[in-house]
Every structure is written in C-alpha cells, then in structure tokens.
Design a protein around this motif. Structure first.
Motif, short mmCIF file in Angstrom:
data_model
loop_
_atom_site.label_atom_id
_atom_site.label_comp_id
_atom_site.label_asym_id
_atom_site.label_seq_id
_atom_site.Cartn_x
_atom_site.Cartn_y
_atom_site.Cartn_z
N GLY A 278 0.81 -1.21 0.00
CA GLY A 278 0.00 0.00 0.00
C GLY A 278 0.84 1.25 0.00
O GLY A 278 0.52 2.23 -0.69
N CYS A 279 1.93 1.24 0.75
CA CYS A 279 2.80 2.42 0.82
C CYS A 279 3.43 2.71 -0.54
O CYS A 279 3.43 3.86 -1.01
CB CYS A 279 3.88 2.20 1.87
N GLY A 280 3.95 1.69 -1.20
CA GLY A 280 4.56 1.89 -2.50
C GLY A 280 3.57 2.43 -3.52
O GLY A 280 3.87 3.37 -4.28
N VAL A 313 -6.07 2.69 -6.62
CA VAL A 313 -7.00 1.61 -6.37
C VAL A 313 -6.27 0.40 -5.79
O VAL A 313 -6.80 -0.31 -4.92
CB VAL A 313 -7.78 1.24 -7.65
N LEU A 314 -5.03 0.15 -6.21
CA LEU A 314 -4.25 -0.95 -5.65
C LEU A 314 -3.92 -0.68 -4.18
O LEU A 314 -3.99 -1.58 -3.33
CB LEU A 314 -2.97 -1.16 -6.45
N ALA A 315 -3.57 0.56 -3.87
CA ALA A 315 -3.28 0.92 -2.47
C ALA A 315 -4.50 0.74 -1.58
O ALA A 315 -4.42 0.21 -0.47
CB ALA A 315 -2.77 2.36 -2.40
N THR A 321 -6.65 2.45 4.70
CA THR A 321 -6.27 3.73 5.32
C THR A 321 -5.43 4.61 4.41
O THR A 321 -5.22 5.79 4.72
CB THR A 321 -5.49 3.47 6.63
N PHE A 322 -4.95 4.07 3.27
CA PHE A 322 -4.21 4.92 2.33
C PHE A 322 -5.14 5.89 1.60
O PHE A 322 -4.68 6.65 0.75
CB PHE A 322 -3.41 4.07 1.36
#
Length: 633
Positions: A278-280, A313-315, A321-322
């Motif tokens: 998610g961060c990436g 959408v992937l995150a 929470t992203f």
C-alpha cells in the motif's frame, strides 16, 4: 491619402500604421474589462495563496511537534522474557532518564548529516536517470537478499495467521465457500465474523489464496517479493517527487542518500501484510498527481491523473487507510483550484478518488459472492477512532524512563470489536455508542489537562519516536524453516547486535529528517506567493517554473498577466511541496486521534523525505554562504 491611413514613425524606429479613430475608441472601451478580469483573478490568487500558507503553516506546526518528540525521546522495543525476541511493548527514554540511547542516536544523526554533506558536495553521480535506476535496482537486490535470508514459511502476526487459516480451510475444502462453512467460533477464528468486521481484508485473502494455490509453501516468499516490487515503485516515486519539489541537483543527491538509508521502508516488505504494498502504490499515486499539477498541457495533465487511478485503487485494495493520501491530493487540488480560478483539476482528482474507492470494494464483493454469506455492517470508522482516545488494554505496554509498564495510550484493545459484536453488526448502533464514548473521553481530557498532556505525549512518542517504526518487529514475525521466529532482539547474537546499531543510526536519521523538513516547510510558508525580493507577485498563478496547467498560455488567453505559483528566492515552492505537506498534515491529524501504532505513521515519515532533502540543501547552502561571509537564503 487620408490621415487615418497615414504611415507614421514610432519611437522605436519602426514604422507602424495608425489606427482609425473608431478602432481606437473600441479598444479603449475594452480596457476596463481587462483590468477587471485581472483584479478578479488577482483576488482569487490571493485567497489561494492564503489557503496554501495556512496549510503549510499547519504542516510546519505538526512537523515541529514531531521534531520535538524525536529530539526529546527515543523508543526501543521491549524483549520478551520467554524467547528473548522483540515485542510490541515499548521502552521510552527521555533526557530526564537514562541517556545512553539518546546520545548514541545523536551520533547517528552526525553520521547521517555527514553522508548527506558528502553527497551534496561530491555526489554528482547520484543525480540523473542512471542514479535513479541504480537505487531502484539496489533496493530490489537488498530486499531479495533479505527475503532469501529469512526463508519465510509461516507467520506469527495475528491478522496474517487468521487469514492463513481461512485460506487453508478454503483450499482443503475445495473452494472459498468452505472457509465459511463452520464450525463457527469467535471473531478471530470465524471467517463470517472476521470479514464482516474487516471487509478490507478480502484483498489480502485473495492474494494469499492465489499465491498458496500457485506456489504452495513458498507463497509467503512470493508475497514478500511482491511487496518488495511495490516498495521499489515507492523508491522511484520519492525520487520523482523530489525532482518536482525543487530544481537543485544538490537536493536530489541528498534525497538519493535519504531514500537509500530509509531501512524501515525496506524491512517492512518482509511483513506478511498489505502495509508495504500500500505504501509503494500510495507514493506512486502522489508522484503522478504531482506530475499532473506540473503539466503544461491539459491533455498531459489528464493523462497523469488517469494513470494515478491504478496505484490508488491498488493501495486502497490492500490497505484502506491509504485513502488519506487521496484526501491530501484533493486538498492540494482545492487550493490550486482557488488560485487558478479553475476547478477542472479538482474535479478530475475527485473523480479518480471516487472511482478508486468504488473499485476497491470489488474484492469484498467477490468474496461475498463466493462465500454465499450475507454480511452485516462492518466496524465503523467512528468506533475504531474511539480506540485512539482511550487507554489501550491488552496488546502492548509502555515504560517511560525505566518505570513500571503501563497500558499504551491509544493502543489497540478488543473494545471496538466488542462494541461491533454487541451492536449486532449495526453501523448506527456502533456510531451511537462510539459518539457517547468519544464525548466522555474529551470530557476527561478537558477536566484533567495533566492527564491529557501525558496521554498525548506518550502516544506521540510511541508513534513517532521509534526509529524503526516497528518494522523490525514485523520482520521478526516471519516463521522460519524448522519453526519459530527470526530473533532480532538478542543483542548478544550478530543479527541482534546489527539491528541495535542500525537502530541507533536510524534514531539520528529520524531527527535530521524531521529537522530539515520542518525548516523547509517553515521557509516555504513564508515564501509562497512572494517574489525573489519577498514581495507579493500579482496575477493568476501558473503551475510551476517550467510552466503549468493553465499557466502562461491560459493567462494570455484571458488577458491576465502570467506569473508562476512558485516563489524563487534561494529555492522554489512548488505544487509538489504543497501536495506533500497536505499528505503529512492529513496523516498526522488522523493518527493523533486514531489507534496508535508506529507502523501506521511510517508512510507519512517516508513521504516528507523530498522536503527534508530540500531543507538540508538549503542549510548547507546557508552554511557555505555564512562561512564565505555571504548569506543568501
């Protein structure tokens, strides 16, 4: 020949044809209209500049709070008595108690600053596309070696092993529906209750299910590899954001070093959960949004905005929470919409965010269809928020300066889950209960300011003062071949000793980062909307020095004097700066109230690295000028 058609010499030596009297009259009549348009655009720009300065000031205030926390304290994870390994419980050390860890961290800060100075002065090789590719490749190699060294075969982290068990049950039963077929038990062993309470975990279930079917016992290592690839995407995004924040080669070199040294970001990719992925993806979303803000053509801006849908959408699929990154982008576009007197960028960004939010719910809908079970309402945001305002009870403890361990303020407890279960899976009942409890929490803070001060000071320390942001703990939750966990807490062993020394380094790195970011954002707040001599500039702003969307071309079409929305005076303040500041502002504000975990704030510590690089570059330029008897910043 009439006088209207006479050729008359001009003062510049050229010969111009005079205009008929009626033509002159018509042009003069239009002058007040142009002046009015200019003044109207200038008013919008001033309002936008005011909003931007307010946002930057709030971000600087929050960075100042974090800087104060990391300067006055540091956090070390406690070691369990049974296995001698890391736990989630924390020891907080301040200058009022044992100082050894803080002094060692100060040495780490000196080392970090020295490395940044060398890169700034002599690191020309660290700037440019080849340097970017080298860092991305190096990050991937480092993470792959880490994954191969761990050889993960299992997981000891709560949510991960719960989903692991559901996956095993589905595979053994011949399909997803088998995971929901019983026997039924508690929230943590019953797939019906678990996915009803936490519907966003459906994506993690599908990923682990597919990897288990394809790779068997190596599925965990493949999951870690996917996290590593997403982290490498984040590395590219940070460097790309840095190129949009400023134009200085020195700052880009410093940013290269800071990103390379951000070990918690790489360690987190070993965590068998969605945080690293998610961060990436969220960082990539920001980088594409910054490109859209900087684009000099409308179609190019729309292209970057459309592309940003994919990482967003992937995150959101892997970690809901992203959405905070998306909220930050909307806030930044809102300010630009006011400044430019044009809302197309805001509308496009909102469309991307809303579509991504809708698409992120598809994995749960697929799970609902496959399970054949009708779920109730999930655990509500307000119910979860209340956890962050009460004393945690059960998951981890804190000790301040060697004192007796106590429950962590804002730490996780089973309270929100119990409220959800008691409500009969009803969102309305949950929110009614949570609202009453939040009112009681606030009343307690107001009636006892000393309790409130200790609550939030300790909570902030547990979130921001851990140099590893719990990444080493989550790395240690990997099950290794032969059973058991990877032990990083035993300092008598090489692996534990290396972890300790790297934690000292990261403690100083953390302080340098936040000090530099705070200094740069404070400077940007003063300089936004002002020219090189500190005077306000007039006109409708463009996007960036290179020319932005609706910039000089758009200004000329509307007969308004074109001016950049950047202020050049020893540096530049760009839309990317505002975007990153909005992201940190959103993250800090959320987790000041939300459940306290250092790993939750790690993405927001990472995202300010481009601002820290600019701040360090300015500090080094200032020092160079001061030593030379001249100060230009």
């Amino acid at each position: 020949m009439s006088s209207d058609n006479a050729m008359m010499p001009a003062t510049d030596g050229a010969v111009h044809q005079s205009l008929p009297g009626r033509t002159i009259a018509r042009k003069v009549a239009r002058l007040p209209e142009r002046s009015s348009a200019f003044n109207d655009g200038d008013r919008w720009r001033r309002v936008g500049d005011g909003l931007a300065r307010l946002g930057l000031a709030l971000c600087a205030l929050m960075l100042g709070v974090v800087l104060l926390v990391v300067v006055l304290s540091t956090v070390w994870l406690m070691v369990g008595a049974e296995d001698g390994n890391l736990t989630q419980s924390m020891s907080i050390y301040t200058w009022a108690g044992p100082k050894a860890s803080l002094i060692a961290g100060a040495v780490g800060g000196v080392v970090t600053a020295a490395l940044c100075y060398v890169a700034w002065r002599h690191g020309s090789v660290l700037d440019g596309p080849r340097a970017t590719r080298a860092l991305v490749l190096g990050a991937l190699v480092f993470q792959v070696l880490m994954i191969l060294g761990i050889q993960a075969r299992d997981t000891y982290w709560g949510d991960s092993w719960m989903i692991r068990d559901f996956v095993h049950k589905a595979i053994e039963g011949g399909g997803v529906a088998a995971a929901f077929s019983g026997p039924y038990g508690t929230l943590f062993t019953d797939a019906r209750l678990y996915f009803c309470c936490y519907p966003f975990q459906a994506s993690l279930f599908w990923i682990m299910y597919a990897l288990r079917l394809a790779f068997g016992e190596y599925s965990y290592m493949v999951f870690q590899l996917l996290s590593s690839l997403a982290t490498c995407l984040g590395v590219w995004a940070l460097l790309d954001l840095g190129s949009n924040v400023g134009v200085s080669a020195g700052a880009r070199r410093i940013l290269w070093v800071l990103v390379a040294m951000c070990l918690p970001m790489y360690w987190l990719s070993a965590f068998l959960y969605g945080n690293a992925m998610g961060c990436g993806f969220a960082l990539a979303f920001l980088a594409l949004q910054a490109r859209a803000m900087r684009a000099d053509e409308l179609r190019v801006a729309f292209r970057w905005l459309a592309l940003s849908f994919v990482p967003l959408v992937l995150a959101l699929c892997v970690k809901a929470t992203f959405v905070l990154f998306a909220i930050a982008a909307v806030l930044a576009w809102l300010v630009l919409a006011v400044s430019r007197k044009s809302a197309w960028g805001l509308a496009a960004c909102l469309s991307v965010v809303l579509l991504a939010r809708s698409a992120a719910g598809l994995p749960f809908e697929a799970l609902r269809a496959a399970s054949g079970y009708e779920f109730g309402d999930a655990l509500t945001t307000l119910n979860h928020l209340e956890l962050g305002l009460r004393m945690g009870a059960g998951e981890f403890y804190v000790s301040v300066d060697g004192g007796a361990p106590e429950f962590a303020p804002g730490g996780w407890s089973n309270h929100a889950n119990a409220t959800w279960f008691f409500s009969g899976e009803s969102a309305d009942i949950q929110n009614e209960i949570a609202a009453g409890e939040i009112a009681a929490d606030v009343t307690e803070f107001v009636s006892d300011p000393s309790y409130a001060a200790r609550f939030f000071s300790v909570k902030l320390a547990t979130e921001w003062a851990d140099p590893t942001y719990q990444s080493l703990y989550y790395l240690s939750m990997c099950g290794i071949p032969g059973g058991g966990r990877l032990n990083l807490g035993d300092a008598s062993k090489p692996l534990g000793a290396i972890s300790s020394w790297l934690t000292y380094l990261l403690d100083g790195y953390q302080t340098v980062e936040f000090a530099a970011a705070f200094g740069y954002v404070a400077w940007a707040c003063r300089r936004w909307g002002r020219g090189s001599e500190g005077k306000e500039v007039a006109g409708v702003p463009a996007a960036d020095p290179a020319g932005g969307v609706g910039s000089s071309a758009g200004a000329r079409r509307h007969d308004v004097a074109p001016t950049p929305d950047v202020c050049v005076g020893g540096g530049s303040v760009t839309c990317a700066t505002l975007l990153i500041a909005a992201t940190f502002f959103t993250g800090f504000g959320c987790y000041l109230l939300w459940e306290a975990k250092a790993v939750y704030v790690l993405p927001f510590a990472i995202v300010v690295l481009p601002l820290a690089a600019e701040g360090l570059e300015q500090a080094l330029q200032w020092a160079k000028s001061a030593i030379g008897g001249e100060r230009s910043i």
